[in-house]
Design an enzyme around this catalytic site. Structure first.
Site, mmCIF file in Angstrom:
data_model
loop_
_atom_site.group_PDB
_atom_site.id
_atom_site.type_symbol
_atom_site.label_atom_id
_atom_site.label_comp_id
_atom_site.label_asym_id
_atom_site.label_seq_id
_atom_site.Cartn_x
_atom_site.Cartn_y
_atom_site.Cartn_z
ATOM 1 C CB THR A 16 -0.994 0.039 1.188
ATOM 2 O OG1 THR A 16 -0.265 0.103 2.420
ATOM 3 C CG2 THR A 16 -1.919 -1.159 1.172
ATOM 4 C CG MET A 135 8.362 -7.615 5.722
ATOM 5 S SD MET A 135 8.226 -6.123 6.737
ATOM 6 C CE MET A 135 7.903 -6.857 8.333
ATOM 7 C CG LEU A 138 18.660 -3.918 2.632
ATOM 8 C CD1 LEU A 138 18.484 -2.516 2.057
ATOM 9 C CD2 LEU A 138 18.666 -4.961 1.512
ATOM 10 C CG ASN A 157 12.645 0.875 6.402
ATOM 11 O OD1 ASN A 157 11.826 0.310 5.668
ATOM 12 N ND2 ASN A 157 12.747 0.580 7.691
ATOM 13 C CG HIS A 159 10.005 1.270 12.018
ATOM 14 N ND1 HIS A 159 10.217 -0.090 11.906
ATOM 15 C CD2 HIS A 159 9.662 1.497 13.300
ATOM 16 C CE1 HIS A 159 10.020 -0.646 13.093
ATOM 17 N NE2 HIS A 159 9.683 0.293 13.946
HETATM 18 C C1 GRF Z 1 4.046 -0.727 6.734
HETATM 19 O O1 GRF Z 1 3.371 -0.594 7.960
HETATM 20 C C2 GRF Z 1 5.482 -0.270 6.850
HETATM 21 O O2 GRF Z 1 5.660 0.742 7.799
HETATM 22 C C3 GRF Z 1 6.184 -1.527 7.327
HETATM 23 O O3 GRF Z 1 5.540 -2.570 6.645
HETATM 24 C C4 GRF Z 1 4.204 -2.182 6.306
HETATM 25 C C5 GRF Z 1 4.068 -2.360 4.830
HETATM 26 O O4 GRF Z 1 2.773 -2.182 4.368
HETATM 27 N N1 GRF Z 1 7.602 -1.440 7.093
HETATM 28 P P1 GRF Z 1 2.474 -2.121 2.823
HETATM 29 O O5 GRF Z 1 3.054 -3.377 2.183
HETATM 30 O O6 GRF Z 1 3.106 -0.868 2.273
HETATM 31 O O7 GRF Z 1 0.976 -2.087 2.731
#
Ligand code: GRF
Length: 267
Positions: A16, A135, A138, A157, A159
């Site tokens: 998303t 996820m 690196l 990134n 978070h």
């Molecule tokens: C998000 O909450 C982001 O902060 C974390 O993983 C989630 C990814 O969501 N690192 P999406 O795949 O962008 O919907």
């Protein structure tokens, strides 16, 4: 016409945030084009979003690489330019007390996967690499090959917590379970640690008494979709710079940290 930066995006899941970046790029609210989307699994649902927009994708199946490292030693070899001592000495994902064999196996196997990524997405094919729900940590092997100019980091990134609180994989969950009254999200440059790099931007919001983990996560994501494009635009405008700061502690000793300074908008 304004000059646009080329973005590479790495994802693992639904994407998303990737969608928010694609939309911002298409609407012209960021001066950026998405050059490619990379994923660590062919099952990443966000790949479909890239394909719908005609954005090329790259998949390196990390799980398959890790299986081969564990069960078929010698089948996949680390890249020729991989120097274990160098990468081990720089990494800050594991504490110094961690078991050396475990750390070495992790770093070597990850570098095998990272070399495949680098081959499919050469560092000169993008200006900025954004991790959007990628996820995987690196390693310095990968980071050094992208950040060739140390003064100009170019991996970001997002978070799902107000760093430095709650690094790791479940920021909203950790925030909620702790009983915090405020939650938030953070965009930062990637350094050698886990979620520890210089902070570019943050959004905070109040946690309501009737919030559930689901509602908190939903509201958090809505903040992320705004924050990430904003931070990307700061990068595109050349307004992000990093500075090494040193502070004397009241009780003696000093604290040093690299921080991001946001330069004023050029007129
Ligand atoms: C998000 O909450 C982001 O902060 C974390 O993983 C989630 C990814 O969501 N690192 P999406 O795949 O962008 O919907």
């Amino acid at each position: 016409m304004k000059k646009k930066i080329r973005i590479g995006a790495l994802i693992s899941g639904g994407g998303t945030n990737l969608q928010a970046i694609i939309d911002a790029s298409r609407s012209g609210s960021i001066d950026a084009d998405i050059a490619f989307v990379g994923a660590d699994t062919p099952a990443a649902k966000g790949l479909e979003r890239a394909r719908q927009h005609g954005i090329p994708d790259v998949v390196v199946d990390y799980a398959a690489v890790i299986r081969a490292c564990r069960h078929e030693p010698g089948r996949l070899l680390p890249p020729e330019d991989f120097r274990l001592e160098d990468v081990r000495g720089k990494q800050a994902i594991f504490p110094p007390s961690a078991d050396r064999t475990t750390v070495d196996a992790f770093l070597t196997c990850r570098a095998i996967a990272e070399a495949l990524l680098l081959k499919a997405m050469p560092p000169d094919s993008f200006d900025l690499l954004v991790l959007a729900g990628f996820m995987r940590n690196l390693t310095p092997y990968f980071i050094d090959r992208v950040n060739t100019d140390r003064a100009r980091p170019r991996i970001m990134n997002i978070h799902p917590a107000l760093l430095p609180a709650f690094p790791g994989t479940d920021g909203y969950g950790d925030t909620f379970r702790y009983g915090c009254k405020v939650a938030g999200c953070t965009v930062h440059f990637v350094d050698y640690g886990e979620d520890s790099g210089p902070i570019i931007g943050q959004r905070a919001f109040r946690i309501r008494e009737d919030d559930t983990l689901d509602s908190l996560r939903r509201r958090g994501l809505e903040q992320e979709w705004q924050l990430y494009p904003e931070c990307i635009q700061l990068f595109a405008e050349g307004r992000l710079t990093t500075v090494r700061m040193r502070f004397e502690r009241p009780g003696g000793g000093a604290f040093e940290r690299t921080v991001v300074k946001v330069l004023p908008k050029k007129r």
